[in-house]
Design an enzyme around this catalytic site. Structure first.
Site, PDB file in Angstrom:
ATOM      1  N   GLY A  93       0.824  -1.222   0.000  1.00  0.00           N
ATOM      2  CA  GLY A  93       0.000   0.000   0.000  1.00  0.00           C
ATOM      3  C   GLY A  93       0.845   1.253   0.000  1.00  0.00           C
ATOM      4  O   GLY A  93       0.635   2.156   0.804  1.00  0.00           O
ATOM      5  N   SER A 117       1.342   3.409  -2.677  1.00  0.00           N
ATOM      6  CA  SER A 117       1.029   4.381  -3.736  1.00  0.00           C
ATOM      7  C   SER A 117       0.628   5.732  -3.153  1.00  0.00           C
ATOM      8  O   SER A 117       0.664   6.746  -3.855  1.00  0.00           O
ATOM      9  CB  SER A 117      -0.118   3.846  -4.603  1.00  0.00           C
ATOM     10  OG  SER A 117      -1.206   3.416  -3.793  1.00  0.00           O
ATOM     11  N   VAL A 156      -3.136  -7.505  -1.709  1.00  0.00           N
ATOM     12  CA  VAL A 156      -2.368  -8.368  -0.801  1.00  0.00           C
ATOM     13  C   VAL A 156      -3.254  -9.173   0.160  1.00  0.00           C
ATOM     14  O   VAL A 156      -2.759 -10.032   0.885  1.00  0.00           O
ATOM     15  CB  VAL A 156      -1.288  -7.579  -0.016  1.00  0.00           C
ATOM     16  CG1 VAL A 156      -0.116  -7.242  -0.928  1.00  0.00           C
ATOM     17  CG2 VAL A 156      -1.853  -6.326   0.632  1.00  0.00           C
ATOM     18  N   ASN A 202       1.711  -2.307   5.415  1.00  0.00           N
ATOM     19  CA  ASN A 202       1.034  -1.023   5.641  1.00  0.00           C
ATOM     20  C   ASN A 202      -0.358  -0.966   5.007  1.00  0.00           C
ATOM     21  O   ASN A 202      -1.208  -0.203   5.480  1.00  0.00           O
ATOM     22  CB  ASN A 202       1.923   0.094   5.062  1.00  0.00           C
ATOM     23  CG  ASN A 202       1.161   1.385   4.875  1.00  0.00           C
ATOM     24  OD1 ASN A 202       0.950   2.136   5.836  1.00  0.00           O
ATOM     25  ND2 ASN A 202       0.700   1.646   3.651  1.00  0.00           N
ATOM     26  N   SER A 262      -2.792   0.668  14.611  1.00  0.00           N
ATOM     27  CA  SER A 262      -3.482   1.945  14.825  1.00  0.00           C
ATOM     28  C   SER A 262      -3.684   2.163  16.318  1.00  0.00           C
ATOM     29  O   SER A 262      -3.806   1.198  17.097  1.00  0.00           O
ATOM     30  CB  SER A 262      -4.849   1.918  14.136  1.00  0.00           C
ATOM     31  OG  SER A 262      -5.691   2.940  14.623  1.00  0.00           O
ATOM     32  N   TYR A 300     -12.627  -2.318  12.103  1.00  0.00           N
ATOM     33  CA  TYR A 300     -11.296  -1.738  11.875  1.00  0.00           C
ATOM     34  C   TYR A 300     -10.456  -1.863  13.152  1.00  0.00           C
ATOM     35  O   TYR A 300      -9.307  -2.336  13.105  1.00  0.00           O
ATOM     36  CB  TYR A 300     -11.439  -0.275  11.456  1.00  0.00           C
ATOM     37  CG  TYR A 300     -10.124   0.434  11.234  1.00  0.00           C
ATOM     38  CD1 TYR A 300      -9.411   0.287  10.042  1.00  0.00           C
ATOM     39  CD2 TYR A 300      -9.567   1.251  12.223  1.00  0.00           C
ATOM     40  CE1 TYR A 300      -8.196   0.932   9.844  1.00  0.00           C
ATOM     41  CE2 TYR A 300      -8.357   1.900  12.030  1.00  0.00           C
ATOM     42  CZ  TYR A 300      -7.675   1.745  10.841  1.00  0.00           C
ATOM     43  OH  TYR A 300      -6.465   2.382  10.644  1.00  0.00           O
ATOM     44  N   ALA A 330     -10.840  -3.902  15.658  1.00  0.00           N
ATOM     45  CA  ALA A 330     -10.547  -5.313  15.935  1.00  0.00           C
ATOM     46  C   ALA A 330      -9.424  -5.821  15.020  1.00  0.00           C
ATOM     47  O   ALA A 330      -8.538  -6.566  15.468  1.00  0.00           O
ATOM     48  CB  ALA A 330     -11.812  -6.155  15.739  1.00  0.00           C
ATOM     49  N   LYS A 369      -7.017  -4.100  13.761  1.00  0.00           N
ATOM     50  CA  LYS A 369      -5.730  -3.519  14.158  1.00  0.00           C
ATOM     51  C   LYS A 369      -5.228  -4.142  15.466  1.00  0.00           C
ATOM     52  O   LYS A 369      -4.023  -4.229  15.701  1.00  0.00           O
ATOM     53  CB  LYS A 369      -5.867  -1.998  14.275  1.00  0.00           C
ATOM     54  CG  LYS A 369      -6.112  -1.314  12.924  1.00  0.00           C
ATOM     55  CD  LYS A 369      -4.974  -1.580  11.948  1.00  0.00           C
ATOM     56  CE  LYS A 369      -5.104  -0.839  10.651  1.00  0.00           C
ATOM     57  NZ  LYS A 369      -3.966  -1.038   9.741  1.00  0.00           N
TER      58      LYS A 369
HETATM   59  P1  NAP Z   1      -4.618   5.560   2.430  1.00  0.00           P
HETATM   60  O1  NAP Z   1      -4.121   6.949   2.208  1.00  0.00           O
HETATM   61  O2  NAP Z   1      -6.061   5.272   2.228  1.00  0.00           O
HETATM   62  O3  NAP Z   1      -3.739   4.566   1.529  1.00  0.00           O
HETATM   63  C1  NAP Z   1      -3.976   3.192   1.599  1.00  0.00           C
HETATM   64  C2  NAP Z   1      -2.944   2.459   0.777  1.00  0.00           C
HETATM   65  O4  NAP Z   1      -3.195   1.053   0.900  1.00  0.00           O
HETATM   66  C3  NAP Z   1      -3.031   2.782  -0.702  1.00  0.00           C
HETATM   67  O5  NAP Z   1      -1.724   2.726  -1.240  1.00  0.00           O
HETATM   68  C4  NAP Z   1      -3.883   1.631  -1.245  1.00  0.00           C
HETATM   69  O6  NAP Z   1      -3.653   1.323  -2.626  1.00  0.00           O
HETATM   70  C5  NAP Z   1      -3.378   0.489  -0.396  1.00  0.00           C
HETATM   71  N1  NAP Z   1      -4.288  -0.644  -0.328  1.00  0.00           N
HETATM   72  C6  NAP Z   1      -5.539  -0.675   0.184  1.00  0.00           C
HETATM   73  N2  NAP Z   1      -6.043  -1.913   0.079  1.00  0.00           N
HETATM   74  C7  NAP Z   1      -5.088  -2.686  -0.508  1.00  0.00           C
HETATM   75  C8  NAP Z   1      -5.006  -4.037  -0.891  1.00  0.00           C
HETATM   76  N3  NAP Z   1      -6.021  -4.873  -0.683  1.00  0.00           N
HETATM   77  N4  NAP Z   1      -3.873  -4.471  -1.475  1.00  0.00           N
HETATM   78  C9  NAP Z   1      -2.831  -3.623  -1.693  1.00  0.00           C
HETATM   79  N5  NAP Z   1      -2.848  -2.334  -1.357  1.00  0.00           N
HETATM   80  C10 NAP Z   1      -3.970  -1.868  -0.775  1.00  0.00           C
HETATM   81  O7  NAP Z   1      -4.303   5.071   3.917  1.00  0.00           O
HETATM   82  P2  NAP Z   1      -3.242   5.615   4.983  1.00  0.00           P
HETATM   83  O8  NAP Z   1      -3.922   6.635   5.813  1.00  0.00           O
HETATM   84  O9  NAP Z   1      -1.953   5.929   4.312  1.00  0.00           O
HETATM   85  O10 NAP Z   1      -3.107   4.317   5.892  1.00  0.00           O
HETATM   86  C11 NAP Z   1      -2.020   3.400   5.745  1.00  0.00           C
HETATM   87  C12 NAP Z   1      -2.058   2.437   6.914  1.00  0.00           C
HETATM   88  O11 NAP Z   1      -1.984   3.167   8.142  1.00  0.00           O
HETATM   89  C13 NAP Z   1      -3.349   1.624   7.001  1.00  0.00           C
HETATM   90  O12 NAP Z   1      -3.075   0.318   7.432  1.00  0.00           O
HETATM   91  C14 NAP Z   1      -4.154   2.373   8.054  1.00  0.00           C
HETATM   92  O13 NAP Z   1      -5.098   1.548   8.676  1.00  0.00           O
HETATM   93  C15 NAP Z   1      -3.042   2.826   8.983  1.00  0.00           C
HETATM   94  N6  NAP Z   1      -3.378   3.972   9.822  1.00  0.00           N
HETATM   95  C16 NAP Z   1      -3.692   5.185   9.280  1.00  0.00           C
HETATM   96  C17 NAP Z   1      -3.988   6.265  10.111  1.00  0.00           C
HETATM   97  C18 NAP Z   1      -4.312   7.632   9.583  1.00  0.00           C
HETATM   98  O14 NAP Z   1      -4.711   8.509  10.382  1.00  0.00           O
HETATM   99  N7  NAP Z   1      -4.196   7.889   8.294  1.00  0.00           N
HETATM  100  C19 NAP Z   1      -3.978   6.081  11.498  1.00  0.00           C
HETATM  101  C20 NAP Z   1      -3.669   4.843  12.023  1.00  0.00           C
HETATM  102  C21 NAP Z   1      -3.357   3.788  11.172  1.00  0.00           C
HETATM  103  P3  NAP Z   1      -4.480   2.095  -3.795  1.00  0.00           P
HETATM  104  O15 NAP Z   1      -3.906   3.497  -3.836  1.00  0.00           O
HETATM  105  O16 NAP Z   1      -4.183   1.334  -5.019  1.00  0.00           O
HETATM  106  O17 NAP Z   1      -5.912   2.069  -3.366  1.00  0.00           O
END
Ligand code: NAP
Length: 242
Positions: A8, A10, A60, A86, A139, A152, A154, A156
Site C-alpha cells: 500500500g 502508492s 495483498v 502497511n 493503529s 477496523y 478489531a 488492528k
Molecule cells: P490511504 O491513504 O487510504 O492509503 C492506503 C494504501 O493502501 C493505498 O496505497 C492503497 O492502494 C493500499 N491498499 C488498500 N487496500 C489494498 C489491498 N487490498 N492491497 C494492496 N494495497 C492496498 O491510507 P493511509 O492513511 O496511508 O493508511 C495506511 C495504513 O496506516 C493503514 O493500514 C491504516 O489503517 C493505517 N493507519 C492510518 C492512520 C491515519 O490517520 N491515516 C492512522 C492509524 C493507522 P491504492 O492506492 O491502489 O488504493
C-alpha cells in the site's frame, strides 16, 4: 543493495515509508491495489533518490497476489530484507448496520494481508544479511477501540497479536514490530467534517494531526532497532500515553 517491500505504498503513509526507505539506501517494491499511476510516481521519486524501484499491482489480501508481489521484488532486487505491512482500509459504520461481508473484508485487507506477505517473504528474510525485519502498521484504535468502526479496531488489535506471535515464531532470525499511529493527514482521514476534526484535535496534546513522514520515521527506527522485537511503537501526538 538491501531491499524492502512496502504494501500500500502508492499513497499516504505507505508512500512516505517507501520514500524514507529510499532515503536510507534501500531499493523498494511499491505495491498498490488500484492506483497504478500514483505508484509509478512514487517509483520515479525513489529513482530520483538514486535507488531502484519497481511497482507491483497486487491485492495483498489475496495470498497468491501477495506471493507474486514478494517474488517479483526478490527477483528484481536479488532478495527481500525488510517488509512493511502497511496496506489497510477503513469504514465508518455502526455495528447494527455492519454487513458481515464488510467485517470480513476489513479483516482480510488489514490482517490476512500481513500474514500473506510475511509468509511469502520468510525464505528471503531468513536469507538476508541486513538484520531483516517486518513492521506492521496498526493503529491507536487497537488500544482504544472505536465506536463506529469496530471491525477496523478489531483488525488492528489482531495485527498487534500477530506481531508478537511472529516475533516469537521467527526469532532470532527476523525481528517483527508494529507501529500504532494516531490521526495522520492522509486520504483516510480526509473525509472529516470541520466539527469532527475539531473534536479529534482537542484530544491530541501536540495540537495537530501527524504527518506521514513522522510515521515513516518510526518505521525506520524499528527497522534499525536491532534489540527491539515484538514491540508496538505508539506515534500519536500524545493522544494515548503509556
Ligand atoms: P490511504 O491513504 O487510504 O492509503 C492506503 C494504501 O493502501 C493505498 O496505497 C492503497 O492502494 C493500499 N491498499 C488498500 N487496500 C489494498 C489491498 N487490498 N492491497 C494492496 N494495497 C492496498 O491510507 P493511509 O492513511 O496511508 O493508511 C495506511 C495504513 O496506516 C493503514 O493500514 C491504516 O489503517 C493505517 N493507519 C492510518 C492512520 C491515519 O490517520 N491515516 C492512522 C492509524 C493507522 P491504492 O492506492 O491502489 O488504493
Amino acid at each position: 543493495m538491501p531491499a524492502a517491500v512496502v504494501t500500500g505504498s502508492s499513497r499516504g503513509l505507505g508512500k512516505a515509508i517507501a520514500l524514507r526507505f529510499a532515503d536510507d539506501g534501500y531499493d523498494v517494491a511499491v505495491n498498490y491495489r488500484s492506483s497504478e499511476e500514483a505508484a509509478a510516481d512514487v517509483a520515479d521519486e525513489i529513482r530520483e533518490r538514486g535507488r531502484d524501484a519497481i511497482t507491483v499491482g497486487a491485492d495483498v489480501s489475496d495470498a497468491e497476489a501477495a506471493t507474486r508481489l514478494v517474488e517479483t521484488a526478490a527477483e528484481a532486487f536479488g532478495g527481500v530484507d525488510h517488509v512493511v505491512n502497511n496496506a489497510g482500509i477503513d469504514q465508518h459504520v455502526y455495528t447494527e448496520n455492519l454487513d458481515p461481508d464488510d467485517f470480513d473484508r476489513i479483516v482480510d485487507v488489514n490482517v490476512n494481508s500481513a500474514f500473506n506477505v510475511t509468509k511469502a517473504a520468510l525464505p528471503y528474510l531468513r536469507a538476508s544479511a541486513d538484520d531483516p525485519s517486518v513492521t506492521n502498521v496498526s493503529s491507536i484504535l487497537a488500544h482504544t477501540g472505536a465506536a463506529i468502526e469496530c471491525h477496523y479496531a478489531a483488525s488492528k488489535g489482531a495485527l498487534l497479536s500477530l506481531t508478537r506471535s511472529h516475533a516469537r515464531d521467527f526469532a532470532p532470525d527476523i525481528r517483527v514490530n508494529a507501529v500504532a499511529p494516531g490521526h495522520v493527514e492522509t486520504d483516510m482521514t480526509a473525509d472529516r467534517t470541520p466539527e469532527e476534526k475539531e473534536e479529534e484535535l482537542a484530544e491530541i496534546p501536540v495540537g495537530r494531526y501527524g504527518r506521514p513522514a513522522e510515521i515513516a520515521h518510526a518505521v525506520a527506527y524499528l527497522r534499525d532497532a536491532t534489540f527491539v522485537t515484538g514491540e508496538t511503537l505508539n506515534v500519536n501526538g500524545g493522544e494515548r500515553m503509556g
